[in-house]
Design a protein around this motif. Structure first.
Motif, short mmCIF file in Angstrom:
data_model
loop_
_atom_site.label_atom_id
_atom_site.label_comp_id
_atom_site.label_asym_id
_atom_site.label_seq_id
_atom_site.Cartn_x
_atom_site.Cartn_y
_atom_site.Cartn_z
N GLY A 105 0.82 -1.21 0.00
CA GLY A 105 0.00 0.00 0.00
C GLY A 105 0.85 1.25 0.00
O GLY A 105 0.60 2.21 -0.75
N VAL A 106 1.90 1.24 0.85
CA VAL A 106 2.79 2.41 0.92
C VAL A 106 3.46 2.65 -0.43
O VAL A 106 3.53 3.78 -0.93
CB VAL A 106 3.84 2.19 2.04
N THR A 107 3.96 1.56 -1.05
CA THR A 107 4.64 1.69 -2.35
C THR A 107 3.70 2.24 -3.41
O THR A 107 4.04 3.17 -4.15
CB THR A 107 5.16 0.31 -2.80
N LEU A 108 2.51 1.71 -3.45
CA LEU A 108 1.53 2.18 -4.45
C LEU A 108 1.19 3.64 -4.23
O LEU A 108 1.07 4.41 -5.19
CB LEU A 108 0.26 1.32 -4.36
N GLY A 109 1.04 4.02 -2.96
CA GLY A 109 0.72 5.41 -2.64
C GLY A 109 1.81 6.35 -3.11
O GLY A 109 1.56 7.39 -3.72
N ALA A 110 3.07 5.95 -2.85
CA ALA A 110 4.21 6.78 -3.26
C ALA A 110 4.26 6.91 -4.78
O ALA A 110 4.46 8.00 -5.33
CB ALA A 110 5.50 6.16 -2.74
N LEU A 111 4.07 5.80 -5.46
CA LEU A 111 4.10 5.81 -6.93
C LEU A 111 3.01 6.71 -7.49
O LEU A 111 3.24 7.50 -8.41
CB LEU A 111 3.89 4.38 -7.45
N ARG A 112 1.83 6.61 -6.90
CA ARG A 112 0.71 7.41 -7.39
C ARG A 112 0.98 8.90 -7.20
O ARG A 112 0.66 9.72 -8.06
CB ARG A 112 -0.56 6.99 -6.66
#
Lengths: 247, 196
Positions: free
Chosen positions: A103-110
């Motif tokens: 979730g953290v990785t996806l949030g950062a990417l977004r």
């Protein structure tokens, strides 16, 4: 069985009530009930209670149970699958950690992608969005005028054979839109003031009319009261005169 | 051709599941009614009914026909009801009856009875159910077996494992409590209320 019946033999009374006693016992109880009002009423009321019990019926239920001699595999009980069994605590913690990290990785990417998109997009888009709100107050004439101006500017830009500085053109458009919005707001304010004045005037007129009606009603009441007082005075004077004459 | 219970039992023991299904069809309603009246909850009564037939089917090879098949079924069902009551000892036995919906009643009963009669009957049923819930388990079971399943005193005594006189006492005491409750709720006529 006994040939006689005595009051208080409830066992025999119940047997009689349910018609489940020997014939001689039944005859004895019948003979007693014929002369004993208490026992007769007891049997009658217990019989009435039994009748009322007939009103109690269970609700309809979908039953239809069946025994299947050759059950299909889906009906056979078997040990549950490993994925249906509860996970151990360490596995649950590991799964939670993996989900959180994803979730953290996806949030950062977004967030990164969103910033890049915003930077890459045409800045005119934001201007268009800003004008979307107040267009409702702009009249069709204003819009057609704006369209004509924009077309004229575009044709000028084509005639000059070179792209005009984007920032200058945007500033002009923005300025015109602001002017249009200001005009629209001023019109709305004038209209609001006019409507408010109309409401205040109507309210005053209504208030004046109500006050006039109230005053008129009060005057009528005063007049009526005055007439009544005068009549009473005349009546009193007459009575005084009549009584003095009598003396 | 309709087979007797004994014939169907014999065929079921021989491995004919369809015969046992006929026994189920014949007895599931009375067993469900018994379970519902004893425990007072529809879903649980269905479960008890299903479990009764499941146990009967498993125990069928051991059924030697000493008693009637129906009595044997009733005994299994009553034992299951007793187990259920023990488990639910802390919870109230009967549920509070829900409100009466005349429209629903009319839809499900048809136009023969008037709405008032239907409502009155439903109310009476609720009052009786409420009154039955007041009785101790033994009295309630005795009355249910007698009134709704037409058992003899002796059959009830065998079922409950008690003397005949005890069955009569339970019936008398139970009926007396029911009468009092029905009088209190205005379901008994005044001339019958008046006693010495």
């Amino acid at each position: 069985m006994s040939q006689t019946f005595t009051c208080g033999d409830y066992g025999a009374l119940v047997s009689y009530l349910y018609d489940e006693c020997e014939p001689n016992e039944r005859r004895a109880i019948s003979a007693h009930v014929a002369v004993c009002r208490g026992c007769a009423e007891e049997i009658a009321s217990l019989g009435a209670t039994r009748e009322l019990l007939g009103a109690w019926s269970p609700p309809d239920a979908q039953l239809g149970f069946r025994v299947v001699s050759d059950p299909s595999p889906s009906n056979v009980l078997r040990p549950s699958r490993w994925w249906l069994q509860p996970m151990p605590a360490w596995a649950q913690a590991a799964a939670a950690a993996v989900i959180f990290a994803t979730g953290v990785t996806l949030g950062a990417l977004r967030a990164t992608t969103g910033t890049t998109d915003a930077q890459a997009s045409n800045p005119q888009a934001s201007n268009v969005t800003l004008t979307a709100g107040p267009t409702a107050a702009v009249t069709p004439g204003d819009l057609s005028a704006l369209e004509q101006r924009l077309r004229a500017e575009m044709s000028q830009m084509r005639n000059t054979n070179g792209p005009a500085p984007v920032s200058a053109g945007d500033a002009q458009v923005l300025e015109r839109v602001r002017v249009l919005i200001q005009d629209s707001e001023q019109r709305q304010q004038r209209e609001l003031a006019l409507r408010t004045a109309e409401i205040v005037r109507d309210f005053d007129a209504q208030r004046q009319g109500d006050l006039t009606r109230i005053e008129r009603a009060m005057g009528q009441m005063d007049g009526t009261t005055g007439v009544e007082v005068a009549q009473q005075r005349q009546m009193l004077n007459y009575l005084m005169r009549v009584s003095q004459r009598g003396q | 051709m309709a087979f007797t219970d004994d014939e169907l039992v014999a065929k079921s023991v021989g491995g004919d599941a369809e015969s046992f299904n006929q026994l189920i069809l014949r007895w599931e309603r009375p067993i469900y009614a018994l379970a519902y009246r004893v425990i007072g909850r529809e879903e649980d009564a269905r479960d008890v009914c299903q479990e009764t037939f499941l146990r009967a089917f498993r125990a069928l090879p051991g059924f030697k026909g000493q008693a009637k098949f129906s009595s044997w079924l009733y005994r299994i069902a009553l034992n299951l009801c007793r187990d259920w009551i023990r488990r639910q000892r802390r919870a109230p036995v009967m549920q509070i009856p829900e409100g009466v919906d005349p429209g629903e009643l009319a839809a499900e009963r048809g136009p023969v009875e008037s709405i008032e009669e239907l409502v009155s009957r439903r109310e009476l049923s609720a009052v009786v159910e409420e009154a039955m819930a007041l009785l101790p388990e033994e009295q309630r079971t005795a009355i249910i077996l007698k009134e709704y399943h037409g058992m003899t005193f002796q059959e009830i005594a065998d079922m409950q494992g008690c003397p005949l006189s005890t069955v009569k006492t339970r019936l008398y005491q139970g009926l007396t409590v029911l009468r009092r409750h029905l009088e209190k709720n205005g379901q008994m006529t005044p001339q019958l209320v008046k006693r010495k």
